[in-house]
Scaffold this motif. Structure first.
Motif, PDB file in Angstrom:
ATOM      1  N   UNK A 112       0.838  -1.198   0.000  1.00  0.00           N
ATOM      2  CA  UNK A 112       0.000   0.000   0.000  1.00  0.00           C
ATOM      3  C   UNK A 112       0.874   1.249   0.000  1.00  0.00           C
ATOM      4  N   UNK A 113       1.943   1.212   0.782  1.00  0.00           N
ATOM      5  CA  UNK A 113       2.842   2.367   0.858  1.00  0.00           C
ATOM      6  C   UNK A 113       3.545   2.601  -0.476  1.00  0.00           C
ATOM      7  N   UNK A 114       3.887   1.517  -1.161  1.00  0.00           N
ATOM      8  CA  UNK A 114       4.510   1.647  -2.476  1.00  0.00           C
ATOM      9  C   UNK A 114       3.557   2.270  -3.475  1.00  0.00           C
ATOM     10  N   UNK A 115       2.287   1.853  -3.444  1.00  0.00           N
ATOM     11  CA  UNK A 115       1.283   2.412  -4.349  1.00  0.00           C
ATOM     12  C   UNK A 115       1.068   3.900  -4.081  1.00  0.00           C
ATOM     13  N   UNK A 116       1.103   4.293  -2.795  1.00  0.00           N
ATOM     14  CA  UNK A 116       0.946   5.710  -2.440  1.00  0.00           C
ATOM     15  C   UNK A 116       2.120   6.533  -2.966  1.00  0.00           C
ATOM     16  N   UNK A 117       3.317   5.958  -2.928  1.00  0.00           N
ATOM     17  CA  UNK A 117       4.495   6.669  -3.450  1.00  0.00           C
ATOM     18  C   UNK A 117       4.364   6.882  -4.949  1.00  0.00           C
ATOM     19  N   UNK A 118       3.855   5.885  -5.661  1.00  0.00           N
ATOM     20  CA  UNK A 118       3.642   6.023  -7.101  1.00  0.00           C
ATOM     21  C   UNK A 118       2.636   7.140  -7.393  1.00  0.00           C
ATOM     22  N   UNK A 119       1.614   7.216  -6.592  1.00  0.00           N
ATOM     23  CA  UNK A 119       0.589   8.244  -6.770  1.00  0.00           C
ATOM     24  C   UNK A 119       1.157   9.646  -6.594  1.00  0.00           C
ATOM     25  N   UNK A 120       2.160   9.762  -5.731  1.00  0.00           N
ATOM     26  CA  UNK A 120       2.748  11.064  -5.421  1.00  0.00           C
ATOM     27  C   UNK A 120       3.899  11.446  -6.348  1.00  0.00           C
ATOM     28  N   UNK A 121       4.381  10.483  -7.144  1.00  0.00           N
ATOM     29  CA  UNK A 121       5.607  10.696  -7.926  1.00  0.00           C
ATOM     30  C   UNK A 121       5.426  11.707  -9.056  1.00  0.00           C
ATOM     31  N   UNK A 122       6.495  12.443  -9.331  1.00  0.00           N
ATOM     32  CA  UNK A 122       6.562  13.299 -10.514  1.00  0.00           C
ATOM     33  C   UNK A 122       7.192  12.542 -11.685  1.00  0.00           C
ATOM     34  N   UNK A 123       8.108  11.627 -11.332  1.00  0.00           N
ATOM     35  CA  UNK A 123       8.798  10.808 -12.335  1.00  0.00           C
ATOM     36  C   UNK A 123       8.927   9.389 -11.785  1.00  0.00           C
ATOM     37  N   UNK A 124       8.724   8.398 -12.658  1.00  0.00           N
ATOM     38  CA  UNK A 124       8.926   6.999 -12.275  1.00  0.00           C
ATOM     39  C   UNK A 124       9.931   6.376 -13.231  1.00  0.00           C
ATOM     40  N   UNK A 125      11.017   5.860 -12.686  1.00  0.00           N
ATOM     41  CA  UNK A 125      11.987   5.090 -13.468  1.00  0.00           C
ATOM     42  C   UNK A 125      11.751   3.624 -13.137  1.00  0.00           C
ATOM     43  N   UNK A 126      11.378   2.819 -14.144  1.00  0.00           N
ATOM     44  CA  UNK A 126      10.991   1.441 -13.830  1.00  0.00           C
ATOM     45  C   UNK A 126      11.766   0.424 -14.659  1.00  0.00           C
ATOM     46  N   UNK A 127      11.895  -0.763 -14.070  1.00  0.00           N
ATOM     47  CA  UNK A 127      12.711  -1.824 -14.642  1.00  0.00           C
ATOM     48  C   UNK A 127      11.914  -2.776 -15.529  1.00  0.00           C
ATOM     49  N   UNK A 128      12.646  -3.680 -16.185  1.00  0.00           N
ATOM     50  CA  UNK A 128      12.033  -4.647 -17.095  1.00  0.00           C
ATOM     51  C   UNK A 128      11.123  -5.627 -16.371  1.00  0.00           C
ATOM     52  N   UNK A 129      11.468  -5.994 -15.132  1.00  0.00           N
ATOM     53  CA  UNK A 129      10.684  -6.989 -14.409  1.00  0.00           C
ATOM     54  C   UNK A 129       9.452  -6.403 -13.747  1.00  0.00           C
ATOM     55  N   UNK A 130       9.205  -5.128 -13.946  1.00  0.00           N
ATOM     56  CA  UNK A 130       8.025  -4.486 -13.378  1.00  0.00           C
ATOM     57  C   UNK A 130       6.857  -4.609 -14.350  1.00  0.00           C
ATOM     58  N   UNK A 131       5.767  -5.200 -13.893  1.00  0.00           N
ATOM     59  CA  UNK A 131       4.553  -5.274 -14.714  1.00  0.00           C
ATOM     60  C   UNK A 131       4.013  -3.862 -14.903  1.00  0.00           C
ATOM     61  N   UNK A 132       3.796  -3.455 -16.144  1.00  0.00           N
ATOM     62  CA  UNK A 132       3.373  -2.079 -16.396  1.00  0.00           C
ATOM     63  C   UNK A 132       2.003  -1.766 -15.821  1.00  0.00           C
ATOM     64  N   UNK A 133       1.242  -2.792 -15.442  1.00  0.00           N
ATOM     65  CA  UNK A 133      -0.028  -2.562 -14.776  1.00  0.00           C
ATOM     66  C   UNK A 133       0.136  -1.844 -13.456  1.00  0.00           C
TER      67      UNK A 133
END
Length: 265
Positions: free
Chosen positions: A31-52
């Motif tokens: 839940x805390x990770x999802x909240x951080x995504x909601x607050x982000x201005x930029x997200x740098x994401x890796x290949x193993x991350x599901x884009x969903x």
């Protein structure tokens, strides 16, 4: 590079959050990770991350793919570190989204240390490591009373492309051994266990655990290479060596076969 330009009207103070995305299923992020995504201005994401998982973010967020896949453009760690700092200084809150947990073969501390060199505040939000969660989703416990009192989590291949020296020690132990990034070295890893007289030791190979592409092979050290080829299992995949694998329902027929064979002998 996949980039979507945001429409932020004011730049915030630079800060960085390392977020573990979990093993693959977007619902397994914290839940805390999802909240951080909601607050982000930029997200740098890796290949193993599901884009969903990016659906948790603000639609206006800048999304930058920095993953590594065979045959595609990829970023080295130094370039990722610099991008992380540059975006933080120019946009504000950067979330560095990494598969599994950032501190389990995720080079998370290197990024944390790099941010500290620029005096940019940074925090870590742990994620579910595939090493524990993927076997768990298959109902394979890494420890179980009477079968295993501890477990190893080992990388199958080092930076130099060789088998990790720790695997030699792990193969000698009575512990459950989880091997990440080891499918390409499966024959060599199997040989280590055979050399320790563990040809009958239960093994599971799990591809893309927790996702729609998940595949499973359950066998023993002496048969796992053939089973992996038969089932078409490919990377990303992890391996679980240990008696706890015998608790998986798919192992029951194997167990019965060997028990019957022993009776005949």
């Amino acid at each position: 590079m996949d980039m979507t330009t945001g429409n932020k009207t004011s730049r915030r103070e630079p800060r960085i959050t390392l977020v573990g995305a979990g093993p693959g299923d977007p619902e397994l992020i914290t839940v805390k990770g999802a909240k951080a995504l909601k607050d982000a201005d930029v997200i740098l994401y890796d290949a193993l991350v599901d884009e969903g998982i990016l659906n948790y973010a603000n639609p206006e967020v800048i999304k930058v793919y920095v993953g590594k896949r065979s045959g595609e453009h990829s970023y080295g760690q130094d370039a990722i570190n610099k991008l992380m700092i540059d975006y933080a200084l120019n946009y504000g809150h950067v979330v560095r989204l990494k598969g599994g947990d950032p501190f389990v073969f995720g080079r998370g501390y290197e990024e944390l240390d790099f941010a500290a060199g620029y005096s940019i505040p940074a925090e870590v939000i742990p994620g579910l490591s595939s090493a524990i969660s993927v076997p768990g989703l298959q109902q394979i416990p890494l420890t179980h009373r009477g079968l295993s009192e501890s477990f190893w989590v080992v990388t199958g291949t080092t930076v130099s492309g060789q088998i990790s020296n720790d695997l030699y020690e792990a193969a000698r132990s009575k512990a459950t051994v989880v091997v990440l990034m080891g499918l390409g070295k499966l024959r060599e890893i199997v040989k280590l266990f055979r050399n320790e007289g563990k040809g009958q030791l239960p093994v599971a190979a799990i591809q893309s655990g927790s996702t729609k592409n998940e595949k499973l092979a359950v066998g023993i050290v002496d048969t796992i290479v053939e089973l992996v080829e038969e089932k078409g299992i490919s990377a990303p995949a992890l391996l679980v060596f240990g008696h706890v694998v015998s608790l998986h329902p798919a192992y029951q027929p194997i167990r019965e076969f060997y028990e019957a064979l022993k009776e005949e002998l």
